[in-house]
Design a protein around this motif. Sequence first.
Motif, PDB file in Angstrom:
ATOM      1  N   GLN A  13       0.825  -1.205   0.000  1.00  0.00           N
ATOM      2  CA  GLN A  13       0.000   0.000   0.000  1.00  0.00           C
ATOM      3  C   GLN A  13       0.861   1.257   0.000  1.00  0.00           C
ATOM      4  O   GLN A  13       0.565   2.229  -0.702  1.00  0.00           O
ATOM      5  CB  GLN A  13      -0.925   0.009   1.211  1.00  0.00           C
ATOM      6  CG  GLN A  13      -2.048  -1.023   1.114  1.00  0.00           C
ATOM      7  CD  GLN A  13      -2.966  -0.968   2.326  1.00  0.00           C
ATOM      8  OE1 GLN A  13      -2.963   0.007   3.068  1.00  0.00           O
ATOM      9  NE2 GLN A  13      -3.757  -2.014   2.511  1.00  0.00           N
ATOM     10  N   ASP A  14       1.946   1.253   0.822  1.00  0.00           N
ATOM     11  CA  ASP A  14       2.830   2.421   0.891  1.00  0.00           C
ATOM     12  C   ASP A  14       3.490   2.687  -0.458  1.00  0.00           C
ATOM     13  O   ASP A  14       3.579   3.843  -0.912  1.00  0.00           O
ATOM     14  CB  ASP A  14       3.897   2.219   1.978  1.00  0.00           C
ATOM     15  CG  ASP A  14       3.321   2.302   3.377  1.00  0.00           C
ATOM     16  OD1 ASP A  14       2.192   2.813   3.517  1.00  0.00           O
ATOM     17  OD2 ASP A  14       3.999   1.868   4.324  1.00  0.00           O
ATOM     18  N   ILE A  15       3.960   1.621  -1.091  1.00  0.00           N
ATOM     19  CA  ILE A  15       4.632   1.782  -2.389  1.00  0.00           C
ATOM     20  C   ILE A  15       3.652   2.273  -3.456  1.00  0.00           C
ATOM     21  O   ILE A  15       3.960   3.174  -4.240  1.00  0.00           O
ATOM     22  CB  ILE A  15       5.286   0.449  -2.822  1.00  0.00           C
ATOM     23  CG1 ILE A  15       6.438   0.093  -1.869  1.00  0.00           C
ATOM     24  CG2 ILE A  15       5.791   0.534  -4.259  1.00  0.00           C
ATOM     25  CD1 ILE A  15       7.043  -1.270  -2.126  1.00  0.00           C
ATOM     26  N   THR A  16       2.451   1.679  -3.461  1.00  0.00           N
ATOM     27  CA  THR A  16       1.436   2.072  -4.442  1.00  0.00           C
ATOM     28  C   THR A  16       1.043   3.529  -4.266  1.00  0.00           C
ATOM     29  O   THR A  16       0.937   4.295  -5.234  1.00  0.00           O
ATOM     30  CB  THR A  16       0.195   1.169  -4.312  1.00  0.00           C
ATOM     31  OG1 THR A  16       0.584  -0.191  -4.478  1.00  0.00           O
ATOM     32  CG2 THR A  16      -0.848   1.535  -5.358  1.00  0.00           C
ATOM     33  N   TYR A  17       0.832   3.923  -2.993  1.00  0.00           N
ATOM     34  CA  TYR A  17       0.427   5.295  -2.707  1.00  0.00           C
ATOM     35  C   TYR A  17       1.521   6.276  -3.122  1.00  0.00           C
ATOM     36  O   TYR A  17       1.248   7.304  -3.744  1.00  0.00           O
ATOM     37  CB  TYR A  17       0.135   5.426  -1.213  1.00  0.00           C
ATOM     38  CG  TYR A  17      -0.165   6.846  -0.773  1.00  0.00           C
ATOM     39  CD1 TYR A  17      -1.403   7.421  -1.019  1.00  0.00           C
ATOM     40  CD2 TYR A  17       0.817   7.596  -0.121  1.00  0.00           C
ATOM     41  CE1 TYR A  17      -1.672   8.726  -0.631  1.00  0.00           C
ATOM     42  CE2 TYR A  17       0.547   8.906   0.267  1.00  0.00           C
ATOM     43  CZ  TYR A  17      -0.693   9.462   0.019  1.00  0.00           C
ATOM     44  OH  TYR A  17      -0.944  10.757   0.398  1.00  0.00           O
ATOM     45  N   THR A  18       2.785   5.951  -2.801  1.00  0.00           N
ATOM     46  CA  THR A  18       3.903   6.834  -3.145  1.00  0.00           C
ATOM     47  C   THR A  18       4.074   6.930  -4.651  1.00  0.00           C
ATOM     48  O   THR A  18       4.344   8.008  -5.206  1.00  0.00           O
ATOM     49  CB  THR A  18       5.209   6.323  -2.508  1.00  0.00           C
ATOM     50  OG1 THR A  18       5.022   6.207  -1.090  1.00  0.00           O
ATOM     51  CG2 THR A  18       6.361   7.266  -2.791  1.00  0.00           C
TER      52      THR A  18
END
Length: 351
Positions: A337-342
């Motif tokens: 989720q963090d990677i996708t959001y960033t």
Amino acid sequence: MPKNEVALRQNEKVEKEPGKLTLEEYQKKYSKPVNEKVAKTFLFVFAAAIGIIIFFCLFLIVLRLFELHQIAGYVGIGVAVLIFMFVYIVPLVKIHEAKPFITNVDSRNAKEAKKYNKALRESIADKMIDLKAKTTGVIWYSEANVGKLAIARQTHDDKGLKDALTEVYETDVKTAANKMIRDHAVKVGITTALSQNEKVDTLFVVTYNLKLIKDLIFLYGFRPSDTQLMKCYQAVIADALVAYGLGNATGAIATGVVKKMGNVVDKVPVLGSVVSTVIDSVTQGMVNASLTVLIGFQTKKYLMKEYHLQDILDTVVLPTEEEEEEEASMLMDSIKQDITYTAKKGKPQTA
């Protein structure tokens, strides 16, 4: 957030086991960072030093025999080789054949350590049962306690086995260990009191103390860790040096006491020599016996400390494989989720 969810799940698991330690708590309270390679190196060095001391004493004794007669010297060589084998090589091999409990753990080896310690407890119980059943004259372990061990092994009751084994150590083994220490100390005291020879005194102190460590390890069924065993060997070396230098020290003490006897000794010259020798002998014997007692209790303390530590480790809460997989999956979802959001946030906008 998923990360917070993972932390909450971990805290919930700890709360489900009230009174039990987590691995982190056990590490903080009981585990100490130990360089295993350094410990093994020093253990080897101290073990070799004990062998050198024994060899040195035997060498000087054989030289003395050659001064008396050549044939006596050659006979002494053969006897010295046998003595070196049976009082140094054999005990050392038996000591290192025994297994220690694993109590210094981290997240990488905690599970394996608990399995290993469980197998070692079972092995110790089996040896006690076999020794009681197959060896005549063994009075170390009582029939009642050995019976409890046998029942626990037959029923595969691990908790019952731990309770029975702890009772054996707190009662039968404790009594037998104290008697063993006393017997070795008396032998060392009498022998060194009668020998009046620094080389012979040192030889007896080293060999009896090494034998005491070996006998205690056999009685308990396991040996101390490399770090603790190294300290036991270090104490044996220190006692050997004390025994070797004790002759002059006790001689000075005896001379001082004789001088204070004044006119009594002057009127009976022979009495002065007799009193000096008796004081010298008793002092050496008592000091050497006391040092043997200290080594015995030190060894016993290390053994029981590590036995209790492995018992504590066995109660430490460790996550199951399913829990670890679930937590890893949750963590990976959080990372995704963090990677996708960033990535979406940093992606250039198109018209």
